[in-house]
Motif scaffolding. Structure first.
Motif, PDB file in Angstrom:
ATOM      1  N   SER A  85     -10.783 -20.898  13.815  1.00 19.81           N
ATOM      2  CA  SER A  85     -10.815 -21.850  12.700  1.00 19.81           C
ATOM      3  C   SER A  85     -12.074 -21.681  11.854  1.00 19.81           C
ATOM      4  O   SER A  85     -12.753 -22.651  11.521  1.00 19.81           O
ATOM      5  CB  SER A  85     -10.710 -23.291  13.216  1.00 19.81           C
ATOM      6  OG  SER A  85      -9.525 -23.479  13.952  1.00 19.81           O
ATOM      7  N   LEU A  86     -12.371 -20.454  11.538  1.00 22.82           N
ATOM      8  CA  LEU A  86     -13.587 -20.161  10.778  1.00 22.82           C
ATOM      9  C   LEU A  86     -13.483 -20.716   9.361  1.00 22.82           C
ATOM     10  O   LEU A  86     -12.399 -20.768   8.768  1.00 22.82           O
ATOM     11  CB  LEU A  86     -13.827 -18.660  10.735  1.00 22.82           C
ATOM     12  CG  LEU A  86     -14.340 -18.063  12.060  1.00 22.82           C
ATOM     13  CD1 LEU A  86     -14.139 -16.563  12.091  1.00 22.82           C
ATOM     14  CD2 LEU A  86     -15.810 -18.406  12.259  1.00 22.82           C
ATOM     15  N   ASN A  87     -14.596 -21.127   8.834  1.00 23.71           N
ATOM     16  CA  ASN A  87     -14.671 -21.608   7.463  1.00 23.71           C
ATOM     17  C   ASN A  87     -15.861 -20.946   6.766  1.00 23.71           C
ATOM     18  O   ASN A  87     -16.733 -20.354   7.429  1.00 23.71           O
ATOM     19  CB  ASN A  87     -14.748 -23.133   7.431  1.00 23.71           C
ATOM     20  CG  ASN A  87     -15.943 -23.671   8.176  1.00 23.71           C
ATOM     21  OD1 ASN A  87     -17.082 -23.394   7.796  1.00 23.71           O
ATOM     22  ND2 ASN A  87     -15.700 -24.425   9.246  1.00 23.71           N
ATOM     23  N   PRO A  88     -15.897 -21.008   5.445  1.00 17.36           N
ATOM     24  CA  PRO A  88     -16.980 -20.306   4.720  1.00 17.36           C
ATOM     25  C   PRO A  88     -18.381 -20.726   5.152  1.00 17.36           C
ATOM     26  O   PRO A  88     -19.318 -19.917   5.033  1.00 17.36           O
ATOM     27  CB  PRO A  88     -16.698 -20.675   3.260  1.00 17.36           C
ATOM     28  CG  PRO A  88     -15.214 -20.875   3.211  1.00 17.36           C
ATOM     29  CD  PRO A  88     -14.873 -21.531   4.529  1.00 17.36           C
ATOM     30  N   TRP A 114     -33.845 -10.485  21.724  1.00 21.92           N
ATOM     31  CA  TRP A 114     -32.883 -10.694  20.654  1.00 21.92           C
ATOM     32  C   TRP A 114     -32.209  -9.386  20.263  1.00 21.92           C
ATOM     33  O   TRP A 114     -32.825  -8.319  20.315  1.00 21.92           O
ATOM     34  CB  TRP A 114     -33.602 -11.259  19.413  1.00 21.92           C
ATOM     35  CG  TRP A 114     -34.126 -12.632  19.613  1.00 21.92           C
ATOM     36  CD1 TRP A 114     -35.289 -12.995  20.238  1.00 21.92           C
ATOM     37  CD2 TRP A 114     -33.503 -13.851  19.219  1.00 21.92           C
ATOM     38  NE1 TRP A 114     -35.419 -14.363  20.245  1.00 21.92           N
ATOM     39  CE2 TRP A 114     -34.343 -14.914  19.617  1.00 21.92           C
ATOM     40  CE3 TRP A 114     -32.309 -14.145  18.550  1.00 21.92           C
ATOM     41  CZ2 TRP A 114     -34.023 -16.252  19.375  1.00 21.92           C
ATOM     42  CZ3 TRP A 114     -31.996 -15.466  18.310  1.00 21.92           C
ATOM     43  CH2 TRP A 114     -32.853 -16.513  18.716  1.00 21.92           C
ATOM     44  N   GLY A 115     -30.959  -9.503  19.857  1.00 24.24           N
ATOM     45  CA  GLY A 115     -30.280  -8.363  19.266  1.00 24.24           C
ATOM     46  C   GLY A 115     -30.601  -8.268  17.789  1.00 24.24           C
ATOM     47  O   GLY A 115     -31.337  -9.094  17.235  1.00 24.24           O
ATOM     48  N   GLN A 116     -30.024  -7.259  17.144  1.00 22.72           N
ATOM     49  CA  GLN A 116     -30.276  -7.018  15.730  1.00 22.72           C
ATOM     50  C   GLN A 116     -29.377  -7.848  14.831  1.00 22.72           C
ATOM     51  O   GLN A 116     -29.634  -7.957  13.635  1.00 22.72           O
ATOM     52  CB  GLN A 116     -30.097  -5.529  15.420  1.00 22.72           C
ATOM     53  CG  GLN A 116     -31.153  -4.647  16.053  1.00 22.72           C
ATOM     54  CD  GLN A 116     -32.547  -5.009  15.593  1.00 22.72           C
ATOM     55  OE1 GLN A 116     -32.822  -5.059  14.404  1.00 22.72           O
ATOM     56  NE2 GLN A 116     -33.445  -5.299  16.545  1.00 22.72           N
ATOM     57  N   GLY A 117     -28.324  -8.386  15.377  1.00 19.62           N
ATOM     58  CA  GLY A 117     -27.449  -9.248  14.593  1.00 19.62           C
ATOM     59  C   GLY A 117     -26.204  -8.535  14.087  1.00 19.62           C
ATOM     60  O   GLY A 117     -26.192  -7.316  13.924  1.00 19.62           O
ATOM     61  N   THR A 118     -25.164  -9.313  13.845  1.00 20.36           N
ATOM     62  CA  THR A 118     -23.928  -8.806  13.271  1.00 20.36           C
ATOM     63  C   THR A 118     -23.457  -9.788  12.193  1.00 20.36           C
ATOM     64  O   THR A 118     -23.501 -11.004  12.398  1.00 20.36           O
ATOM     65  CB  THR A 118     -22.852  -8.593  14.353  1.00 20.36           C
ATOM     66  OG1 THR A 118     -21.700  -7.977  13.776  1.00 20.36           O
ATOM     67  CG2 THR A 118     -22.441  -9.891  15.035  1.00 20.36           C
ATOM     68  N   GLN A 119     -23.056  -9.246  11.065  1.00 19.92           N
ATOM     69  CA  GLN A 119     -22.696 -10.086   9.923  1.00 19.92           C
ATOM     70  C   GLN A 119     -21.278 -10.628  10.076  1.00 19.92           C
ATOM     71  O   GLN A 119     -20.343  -9.881  10.358  1.00 19.92           O
ATOM     72  CB  GLN A 119     -22.788  -9.289   8.621  1.00 19.92           C
ATOM     73  CG  GLN A 119     -22.343 -10.041   7.387  1.00 19.92           C
ATOM     74  CD  GLN A 119     -23.315 -11.131   6.984  1.00 19.92           C
ATOM     75  OE1 GLN A 119     -24.517 -10.903   6.925  1.00 19.92           O
ATOM     76  NE2 GLN A 119     -22.780 -12.326   6.687  1.00 19.92           N
ATOM     77  N   VAL A 120     -21.146 -11.921   9.852  1.00 19.29           N
ATOM     78  CA  VAL A 120     -19.838 -12.566   9.798  1.00 19.29           C
ATOM     79  C   VAL A 120     -19.699 -13.204   8.420  1.00 19.29           C
ATOM     80  O   VAL A 120     -20.549 -14.001   8.013  1.00 19.29           O
ATOM     81  CB  VAL A 120     -19.695 -13.645  10.888  1.00 19.29           C
ATOM     82  CG1 VAL A 120     -18.407 -14.452  10.679  1.00 19.29           C
ATOM     83  CG2 VAL A 120     -19.708 -13.002  12.268  1.00 19.29           C
ATOM     84  N   THR A 121     -18.647 -12.823   7.719  1.00 16.55           N
ATOM     85  CA  THR A 121     -18.398 -13.364   6.391  1.00 16.55           C
ATOM     86  C   THR A 121     -17.003 -13.973   6.357  1.00 16.55           C
ATOM     87  O   THR A 121     -16.025 -13.301   6.700  1.00 16.55           O
ATOM     88  CB  THR A 121     -18.509 -12.271   5.317  1.00 16.55           C
ATOM     89  OG1 THR A 121     -19.808 -11.668   5.389  1.00 16.55           O
ATOM     90  CG2 THR A 121     -18.313 -12.868   3.933  1.00 16.55           C
ATOM     91  N   VAL A 122     -16.938 -15.240   5.962  1.00 17.65           N
ATOM     92  CA  VAL A 122     -15.668 -15.950   5.910  1.00 17.65           C
ATOM     93  C   VAL A 122     -15.369 -16.264   4.452  1.00 17.65           C
ATOM     94  O   VAL A 122     -16.140 -16.966   3.790  1.00 17.65           O
ATOM     95  CB  VAL A 122     -15.708 -17.240   6.736  1.00 17.65           C
ATOM     96  CG1 VAL A 122     -14.327 -17.901   6.744  1.00 17.65           C
ATOM     97  CG2 VAL A 122     -16.172 -16.953   8.155  1.00 17.65           C
ATOM     98  N   SER A 123     -14.259 -15.738   3.968  1.00 13.94           N
ATOM     99  CA  SER A 123     -13.886 -15.961   2.578  1.00 13.94           C
ATOM    100  C   SER A 123     -12.952 -17.165   2.465  1.00 13.94           C
ATOM    101  O   SER A 123     -12.169 -17.451   3.370  1.00 13.94           O
ATOM    102  CB  SER A 123     -13.205 -14.722   2.017  1.00 13.94           C
ATOM    103  OG  SER A 123     -12.011 -14.457   2.721  1.00 13.94           O
ATOM    104  N   SER A 124     -13.048 -17.834   1.329  1.00  9.71           N
ATOM    105  CA  SER A 124     -12.218 -19.030   1.116  1.00  9.71           C
ATOM    106  C   SER A 124     -10.882 -18.679   0.508  1.00  9.71           C
ATOM    107  O   SER A 124     -10.646 -17.561   0.096  1.00  9.71           O
ATOM    108  CB  SER A 124     -12.966 -20.017   0.222  1.00  9.71           C
ATOM    109  OG  SER A 124     -13.285 -19.399  -1.001  1.00  9.71           O
TER     110      SER A 124
END
Length: 124
Positions: A85-88, A114-124
């Motif tokens: 149920s991801l949202n922007p 810590w890790g380097q990170g991973t990008q999560v992008t949620v479009s509307s």
């Protein structure tokens, strides 16, 4: 010492799901409680979820409770974050982190690795 590498990020539409993974190096993964944090553009890093060393206890930020699930597989040295149920507003770089604290903590300063990170992008 432990090294953390996140994967599974990407672009998803609102209402969709993603599963993040965080692979840890070393043979002492079960000695660490694990957490997920995220940082959106222009905002401070915030706590998302944490899991204890054996995986029996979890804790979530109010904003993700009921939508996200943290889990771990100590045999695979991996911690997961299932996001539904991801949202922007969930758009951020997601980081996994390891702490030698015995209990769960949502304080970023208590995490040692810590890790380097991973990008999560949620479009509307």
């Amino acid at each position: 010492q432990v090294q953390l590498v996140e994967s599974g990020g990407g672009l998803v539409q609102a209402g969709g799901s993603l599963r993040l993974s965080c692979a840890a190096s070393g043979r002492t993964f079960s000695s660490y409680a694990m957490g997920w944090f995220r940082q959106a553009p222009g905002k401070e890093r915030e706590f998302v979820a944490a899991i204890n060393r054996q995986g029996g206890t979890t804790y979530y930020a109010r904003s993700v409770k009921g939508r996200f699930t943290i889990s771990r597989d100590n045999a695979k040295n991996t911690v997961y974050l299932q996001m539904n149920s991801l949202n922007p507003e969930d758009t951020a770089v997601f980081y996994c982190a390891a702490t030698t604290d015995y209990g769960l903590t949502y304080y970023a300063t208590r995490y040692d690795y810590w890790g380097q990170g991973t990008q999560v992008t949620v479009s509307s």
